[in-house]
Every structure is written in C-alpha cells, then in structure tokens.
Design a protein around this motif. Structure first.
Motif, PDB file in Angstrom:
ATOM      1  N   SER A 170       0.827  -1.088   0.129  1.00 22.49           N
ATOM      2  CA  SER A 170      -0.002  -0.014  -0.045  1.00 22.49           C
ATOM      3  C   SER A 170       0.907   1.327  -0.011  1.00 22.49           C
ATOM      4  O   SER A 170       2.052   1.296   0.215  1.00 22.49           O
ATOM      5  N   ILE A 171       0.142   2.369  -0.150  1.00 22.85           N
ATOM      6  CA  ILE A 171       0.947   3.735  -0.066  1.00 22.85           C
ATOM      7  C   ILE A 171       1.534   4.100   1.221  1.00 22.85           C
ATOM      8  O   ILE A 171       2.773   4.437   1.175  1.00 22.85           O
ATOM      9  N   ASP A 172       0.842   3.387   2.282  1.00 21.64           N
ATOM     10  CA  ASP A 172       1.230   3.733   3.470  1.00 21.64           C
ATOM     11  C   ASP A 172       2.551   2.937   3.949  1.00 21.64           C
ATOM     12  O   ASP A 172       3.454   3.337   4.392  1.00 21.64           O
ATOM     13  N   GLU A 173       2.518   1.529   3.396  1.00 17.60           N
ATOM     14  CA  GLU A 173       3.576   0.694   3.741  1.00 17.60           C
ATOM     15  C   GLU A 173       4.881   1.507   2.857  1.00 17.60           C
ATOM     16  O   GLU A 173       6.079   1.232   3.337  1.00 17.60           O
ATOM     17  N   ILE A 174       4.665   1.748   1.626  1.00 17.81           N
ATOM     18  CA  ILE A 174       5.727   2.350   0.754  1.00 17.81           C
ATOM     19  C   ILE A 174       6.256   3.528   1.498  1.00 17.81           C
ATOM     20  O   ILE A 174       7.398   3.849   1.598  1.00 17.81           O
ATOM     21  N   ARG A 175       5.382   4.507   2.053  1.00 18.62           N
ATOM     22  CA  ARG A 175       5.799   5.735   2.699  1.00 18.62           C
ATOM     23  C   ARG A 175       6.690   5.385   3.894  1.00 18.62           C
ATOM     24  O   ARG A 175       7.502   6.302   4.389  1.00 18.62           O
ATOM     25  N   GLN A 176       6.331   4.204   4.532  1.00 15.85           N
ATOM     26  CA  GLN A 176       7.133   4.007   5.638  1.00 15.85           C
ATOM     27  C   GLN A 176       8.594   3.163   5.715  1.00 15.85           C
ATOM     28  O   GLN A 176       9.199   3.155   6.653  1.00 15.85           O
ATOM     29  N   CYS A 177       8.774   3.228   4.566  1.00 15.93           N
ATOM     30  CA  CYS A 177      10.163   2.394   4.012  1.00 15.93           C
ATOM     31  C   CYS A 177      11.262   3.648   4.211  1.00 15.93           C
ATOM     32  O   CYS A 177      11.064   4.603   3.965  1.00 15.93           O
ATOM     33  N   ASN A 178      12.496   3.091   4.589  1.00 15.25           N
ATOM     34  CA  ASN A 178      13.315   4.032   4.680  1.00 15.25           C
ATOM     35  C   ASN A 178      14.423   3.983   3.275  1.00 15.25           C
ATOM     36  O   ASN A 178      15.051   4.937   2.981  1.00 15.25           O
ATOM     37  N   ALA A 179      14.301   2.897   2.524  1.00 18.51           N
ATOM     38  CA  ALA A 179      14.830   2.937   1.161  1.00 18.51           C
ATOM     39  C   ALA A 179      14.131   1.755   0.416  1.00 18.51           C
ATOM     40  O   ALA A 179      13.522   0.988   0.955  1.00 18.51           O
ATOM     41  N   TYR A 180      14.868   1.997  -0.929  1.00 14.73           N
ATOM     42  CA  TYR A 180      14.357   0.944  -1.939  1.00 14.73           C
ATOM     43  C   TYR A 180      15.372   0.001  -2.246  1.00 14.73           C
ATOM     44  O   TYR A 180      16.476   0.341  -2.572  1.00 14.73           O
TER      45      TYR A 180
ATOM     46  N   ARG B 204      13.508  -0.391   7.513  1.00 20.64           N
ATOM     47  CA  ARG B 204      12.611  -0.818   6.650  1.00 20.64           C
ATOM     48  C   ARG B 204      12.856  -0.610   5.171  1.00 20.64           C
ATOM     49  O   ARG B 204      12.920   0.576   4.753  1.00 20.64           O
ATOM     50  N   VAL B 205      12.834  -1.587   4.508  1.00 18.96           N
ATOM     51  CA  VAL B 205      13.284  -1.484   3.004  1.00 18.96           C
ATOM     52  C   VAL B 205      12.079  -2.086   2.231  1.00 18.96           C
ATOM     53  O   VAL B 205      11.338  -2.891   2.701  1.00 18.96           O
ATOM     54  N   LEU B 206      12.088  -1.623   0.962  1.00 14.74           N
ATOM     55  CA  LEU B 206      10.993  -2.007  -0.086  1.00 14.74           C
ATOM     56  C   LEU B 206      11.891  -2.633  -1.181  1.00 14.74           C
ATOM     57  O   LEU B 206      12.499  -2.221  -1.804  1.00 14.74           O
ATOM     58  N   LEU B 207      11.256  -4.002  -1.353  1.00 14.26           N
ATOM     59  CA  LEU B 207      12.242  -4.841  -2.332  1.00 14.26           C
ATOM     60  C   LEU B 207      11.709  -4.853  -3.642  1.00 14.26           C
ATOM     61  O   LEU B 207      10.397  -4.748  -3.811  1.00 14.26           O
ATOM     62  N   ILE B 208      12.321  -4.447  -4.632  1.00  9.07           N
ATOM     63  CA  ILE B 208      11.882  -4.246  -5.993  1.00  9.07           C
ATOM     64  C   ILE B 208      12.544  -5.286  -7.085  1.00  9.07           C
ATOM     65  O   ILE B 208      13.676  -5.038  -7.213  1.00  9.07           O
ATOM     66  N   THR B 209      11.702  -5.992  -7.281  1.00  7.15           N
ATOM     67  CA  THR B 209      12.239  -7.123  -8.255  1.00  7.15           C
ATOM     68  C   THR B 209      11.095  -7.605  -9.379  1.00  7.15           C
ATOM     69  O   THR B 209       9.752  -7.183  -9.205  1.00  7.15           O
ATOM     70  N   SER B 210      11.219  -8.457  -9.988  1.00  7.44           N
ATOM     71  CA  SER B 210       9.865  -8.983 -10.980  1.00  7.44           C
ATOM     72  C   SER B 210       9.181  -9.617 -10.239  1.00  7.44           C
ATOM     73  O   SER B 210       9.439 -10.532  -9.204  1.00  7.44           O
ATOM     74  N   ALA B 211       7.900  -9.644 -10.565  1.00  6.08           N
ATOM     75  CA  ALA B 211       6.797 -10.452  -9.940  1.00  6.08           C
ATOM     76  C   ALA B 211       7.108 -12.134  -9.684  1.00  6.08           C
ATOM     77  O   ALA B 211       7.193 -12.697  -8.450  1.00  6.08           O
ATOM     78  N   TYR B 212       7.766 -12.745 -10.598  1.00  8.98           N
ATOM     79  CA  TYR B 212       8.131 -14.248 -10.850  1.00  8.98           C
ATOM     80  C   TYR B 212       9.174 -14.373  -9.924  1.00  8.98           C
ATOM     81  O   TYR B 212       9.320 -15.668  -9.570  1.00  8.98           O
ATOM     82  N   HIS B 213       9.959 -13.462  -9.770  1.00 13.25           N
ATOM     83  CA  HIS B 213      11.197 -13.341  -8.750  1.00 13.25           C
ATOM     84  C   HIS B 213      11.052 -13.215  -7.471  1.00 13.25           C
ATOM     85  O   HIS B 213      11.830 -13.508  -6.444  1.00 13.25           O
ATOM     86  N   MET B 214       9.878 -12.879  -6.926  1.00 16.63           N
ATOM     87  CA  MET B 214       9.448 -12.265  -5.833  1.00 16.63           C
ATOM     88  C   MET B 214       9.554 -13.252  -4.586  1.00 16.63           C
ATOM     89  O   MET B 214      10.160 -13.323  -3.701  1.00 16.63           O
TER      90      MET B 214
END
Length: 193
Positions: free
Chosen positions: A61-71, A171-181
């Motif tokens: 969610s946008i709130d979860e993304i907002r709470q991250c320190n880094a991507y 708190r980090v947000l992991l960005i990868t491909s959906a099939y790799h998640m």
C-alpha cells in the motif's frame, strides 16, 4: 520470415526439415518436439506458467511504501553494447523494468535507493549500470547506494543487509520482478528479520 531464422523458429524449422527425411516411426516424435518447442515459446504459455508466481504477492500500500527507509532494486540484466548518453551500457529487460519502478517511487517519496547486482569478471556490475542510469534520469547520486559484489539472489540479500546496517535503513522495499518475488522474499527474509 526473419523470426523463423532465430530461436525458437529455427529449431522448429530444423525439426520440420528432419521430419521430411526421417523414418516413419520417428516422425510422430519429431512432430511432438516441434509442437512442444512452439508451445513453450509463445506468450500464452509463458503467462500460464508465470501467473501463479506473479499473483502470490500483492503490491504494498502507499502507507507501507511511505514507511520505508529505502528501496532495494535487484539487477536483472545489462546490455553492455547499447550506446548510452551517460556511458556504455544500459539495464535491459527485467532490470530496466525494476529500475523504472524504483525511479517512479523515488519521484514520489524521495527515498534512498540501493541497487544490487554484480557482474561476471571483466564486465561492469549491473548495480553500477543501474546507478548510472538512475543518475541520468535525475536521481541525486547521493541518494543511490551500490552493492556490486553479489552474484545471485542470496548474495543480493546478504550484501544489501550489510549495507543497510551501515546506513541504518531498517525498513526497506524490495523491487524485483513478480516471478522472482517468491525466491527473493524467502532469501531476504533470512537476513531482514
């Protein structure tokens, strides 16, 4: 016509050519091989196989993304021969989609970005290529952290955890491909508890 000269088209043509000269008993097997090669090379089959993997994790969610320190953006391929305004080589395929997703989030929330991905000996690490690409898009170089030692997803997780410890990113947000998640979440979960 040109598509028939590159894989998988050339393999199918090769099978069909062999069928013409093959013995009667072998022909049905060669036809099955040609049909199999065709079926695994078309998009509907790829979607059928990837959909279960891609639907396993929902977007935060946008709130979860907002709470991250880094991507954290995981590498996924580089085209070293592509000419680029800012140097040689650009992210390609999965890596390009991941970098663009991270860039779009950066524009909204201005969070630091960790790019993670090594390279084979004699080649530029994918993290370095991704960083150069992000800087060319306008991301402040001071907001980009580079992890360029990793050779696989396990090492992505291990080395980015070390980097996060140094930078106090909790708190980090992991960005990868959906099939790799699924694989990524399993391995990152071991280090980011």
């Amino acid at each position: 016509c040109a598509h028939a000269l590159v894989p998988p088209g050339i393999l199918i043509l090769f099978c069909l050519l062999i069928i013409v000269f093959a013995k009667r008993k072998v022909k049905p097997l060669l036809i099955l091989v040609a049909v199999f090669i065709y079926l695994v090379s078309i998009n509907p089959t790829a979607e059928l196989l990837l959909n279960p993997l891609e639907r396993q994790y929902s977007l935060p969610s946008i709130d979860e993304i907002r709470q991250c320190n880094a991507y954290i953006i995981l590498g996924g391929g580089t085209n070293e021969d592509a000419p680029a305004i800012d140097g040689k080589g650009v992210p390609e395929g999965d890596a390009l989609a991941r970098v663009i997703a991270g860039y779009r989030l950066y524009l909204i929330f201005q969070k630091p970005i960790i790019v993670s991905g090594g390279g084979s000996p004699g080649h530029e690490p994918s993290a370095v290529t991704m960083k150069r690409f992000l800087v060319s898009l306008g991301v402040n170089e001071k907001h980009i952290y580079t992890e360029s030692r990793s050779r696989d997803t396990y090492e992505n997780a291990r080395y980015t955890k070390e980097l996060c410890g140094e930078t106090q990113f909790r708190r980090v947000l992991l960005i990868t491909s959906a099939y790799h998640m699924r694989r990524s979440m399993m391995l990152f979960g071991k280090f980011f508890k």
